[in-house]
Write a protein that holds these residues in place. Structure first.
Motif, PDB file in Angstrom:
ATOM      1  N   CYS A   1       0.817  -1.219   0.000  1.00  0.00           N
ATOM      2  CA  CYS A   1       0.000   0.000   0.000  1.00  0.00           C
ATOM      3  C   CYS A   1       0.850   1.269   0.000  1.00  0.00           C
ATOM      4  O   CYS A   1       0.308   2.370  -0.035  1.00  0.00           O
TER       5      CYS A   1
ATOM      6  N   ILE B   1      -5.732   1.511  -2.979  1.00  0.00           N
ATOM      7  CA  ILE B   1      -5.714   0.286  -2.189  1.00  0.00           C
ATOM      8  C   ILE B   1      -6.401   0.555  -0.852  1.00  0.00           C
ATOM      9  O   ILE B   1      -6.097   1.531  -0.183  1.00  0.00           O
TER      10      ILE B   1
ATOM     11  N   TYR C   1      -6.845  -0.306   2.930  1.00  0.00           N
ATOM     12  CA  TYR C   1      -5.954  -0.932   3.907  1.00  0.00           C
ATOM     13  C   TYR C   1      -6.602  -0.906   5.282  1.00  0.00           C
ATOM     14  O   TYR C   1      -7.021   0.148   5.753  1.00  0.00           O
TER      15      TYR C   1
ATOM     16  N   PRO D   1      -5.356  -1.728   8.862  1.00  0.00           N
ATOM     17  CA  PRO D   1      -4.214  -2.166   9.667  1.00  0.00           C
ATOM     18  C   PRO D   1      -4.684  -2.906  10.911  1.00  0.00           C
ATOM     19  O   PRO D   1      -5.856  -2.805  11.291  1.00  0.00           O
TER      20      PRO D   1
ATOM     21  N   ALA E   1     -12.119   1.441   4.404  1.00  0.00           N
ATOM     22  CA  ALA E   1     -11.219   0.939   3.371  1.00  0.00           C
ATOM     23  C   ALA E   1     -11.965   0.603   2.084  1.00  0.00           C
ATOM     24  O   ALA E   1     -11.418   0.708   0.989  1.00  0.00           O
TER      25      ALA E   1
END
Lengths: 281, 212
Positions: B47, B74, B76, B78, B144
């Motif tokens: 990313c 992208i 993402y 986490p 996301a």
């Protein structure tokens, strides 16, 4: 059945007390608190309300009060403008020469105030191949600095900004950089992540930094005396007023102005308390 | 499609090299391996949050190795979620779309749609600090997915959840996989998750990435 190896022997009870701990710690702490209280009380006792009001009626002192409020505010706002990006860079990035920047930022904090003032004076009057910063500002820009009000702001800013940078750096250290990382994957540039994610979380720190810078500027004296002079009605701020009144033997006025500054400092401390930034706790 | 071509990453104490993988478009890939072996590092490199020292990263056939994270499209999530403390749930879902300057009506539609899929309609006006673990996870997932990314990266999304919430999230991730068809790379160390979700499994072992 045999006896367990660690069977409790008949215990000897001994009751102890925490009182000595509190007595020693409290006693030592109290010395300092009492000192501060006595200092303030002595000021209050020394002056009478009529002296106080007389002093505040003096046009010189009123001018000094106005200049103090304006110059401190200007220095504080300038400090915040510089401290926010600098504190962010120091907190977030490991760049070459970072340790040097980190050390330089602290120099105004540790430098003797008179030396700082002298350094400013020299900087503005150092001839570089016949060119001089002060002469250029005065003649070409029409904005003389030395011994004028801008010198007051600059002298205050030099020290106040160093404290603001420290505050902003701690502020950004306490903000999780991961949120900015994720914002960047969502489409932010570093600039957008700073503006939209980091700054909104930093507002308490920004107010604290401004307040601390303001309070530092209020107490500034040495650099102002050297770099801006102490011309009544022109470059006189409250800290110089105390000095000037003392030097002409007006102790009452000096104490009255001192009390005024104590009151201003208390207001600033209260603002910090109310914000609960944790920086003062 | 996610493609890593002989990627090398140096990150502090450890380094990875010769990492190659291909996740075809629409596939759900699971990346497994022991903790601390660089799975997160690989996701961060894909990313764009971490620079690679050599090799290429391609998203849908485009070499994005040197692109800024924000240009790669992208999504993402986490491991620590990293929700935005000053924004409400709805603002999280709108964040990426606002950056893309989409019209307000489109943003509102998308928020409603995502909130429906993720089951967080009741939370939209809430700030994120009072959310439970499962709720936070859904918000991070919605954030996301909001801009319909080409690729979704999930870093141990279910590790901090209790058993029943985890089962719900399995079902949710399956729904997302079927309804969006987004190419997904999901990092986990749970075999169960891999079995439920994966089309494709990778394993990172002793610095070597291989498909199993």
């Amino acid at each position: 059945m045999s006896e367990p190896v660690d069977s409790p022997s008949s215990p000897t009870f001994r009751r102890r007390s925490d009182t000595p701990f509190f007595l020693v710690m409290g006693g030592i702490s109290a010395c300092f608190i009492v000192l501060i209280l006595l200092l303030l009380a002595a000021d209050v006792v020394f002056t009478s309300p009529s002296d106080f009001i007389d002093a505040l009626r003096k046009p010189e002192i009123q001018a000094a009060f106005r200049l103090t409020i304006l110059s401190c505010s200007a220095a504080a706002v300038l400090s915040l403008w510089v401290a926010t990006p600098l504190g962010y860079l120091l907190s977030r990035y490991r760049f070459p020469g970072r340790w040097l920047v980190d050390t330089l930022v602290d120099i105004p904090i540790v430098l003797p105030p008179l030396v700082l003032g002298l350094s400013l004076l020299i900087l503005f009057h150092l001839p570089i191949f016949g060119w001089e910063l002060e002469a250029w500002l005065r003649d070409s820009v029409g904005f003389p600095v030395t011994y004028q009000w801008p010198a007051v702001v600059l002298a205050q800013f030099s020290v106040a900004c160093a404290f603001a940078v420290r505050t902003m750096r701690v502020t950004f250290d306490q903000i999780d950089p991961r949120a900015e990382d994720v914002a960047r994957t969502l489409g932010c540039t570093r600039g957008q992540a700073f503006m939209q994610i980091a700054l909104p979380q930093a507002w308490r720190g920004m107010i604290a930094a401004t307040t601390i810078a303001w309070a530092r500027a209020l107490g500034e004296f040495g650099p102002i005396l050297v770099f801006a002079g102490a011309t009544r009605m022109r470059t006189e701020v409250l800290s110089t007023t105390v000095f000037l009144e003392l030097s002409i033997g007006q102790l009452n006025a000096a104490v009255a102005v001192s009390l005024l500054m104590v009151a201003m400092a208390v207001v600033v401390l209260l603002i910090l308390r109310v914000l609960g930034t944790g920086l003062n706790a | 499609m996610i493609e890593l071509d002989n990627v090398a990453i140096h990150a502090g104490e450890f380094s990875l090299s010769g990492i190659s993988m291909q996740v075809p478009r629409g596939h759900y890939a699971v990346l497994m391996g022991r903790t601390g072996r660089g799975k997160t590092t690989i996701l961060e490199s894909i990313c764009g949050l971490r620079k690679v020292s050599s090799g290429r990263i391609l998203i849908d056939g485009v070499d994005v190795t040197t692109w800024l994270p924000g240009d790669r499209q992208i999504g993402y999530v986490p491991q620590d979620l990293a929700l935005f403390p000053t924004l409400t749930v709805a603002q999280h879902l709108a964040f990426a779309l606002r950056l893309r300057k989409r019209p307000q009506s489109e943003i509102d539609d998308r928020i409603a749609q995502l909130a429906g899929v993720l089951g967080i309609k009741a939370l939209l006006g809430r700030s994120v600090d009072a959310l439970s673990g499962g709720e936070s996870q859904r918000v991070a997932l919605g954030r996301a997915l909001s801009f319909r990314p080409a690729v979704l990266l999930l870093d141990e999304p279910l590790s901090a959840l209790d058993e029943s919430t985890r089962a719900e999230m399995h079902a949710l991730l399956k729904r997302v996989k079927e309804s969006t068809g987004v190419t997904t790379l999901h990092v986990t160390h749970s075999n169960e998750e891999a079995e439920v979700l994966a089309d494709q499994r990778f394993e990172l072992h002793e610095g070597v990435l291989r498909e199993v």
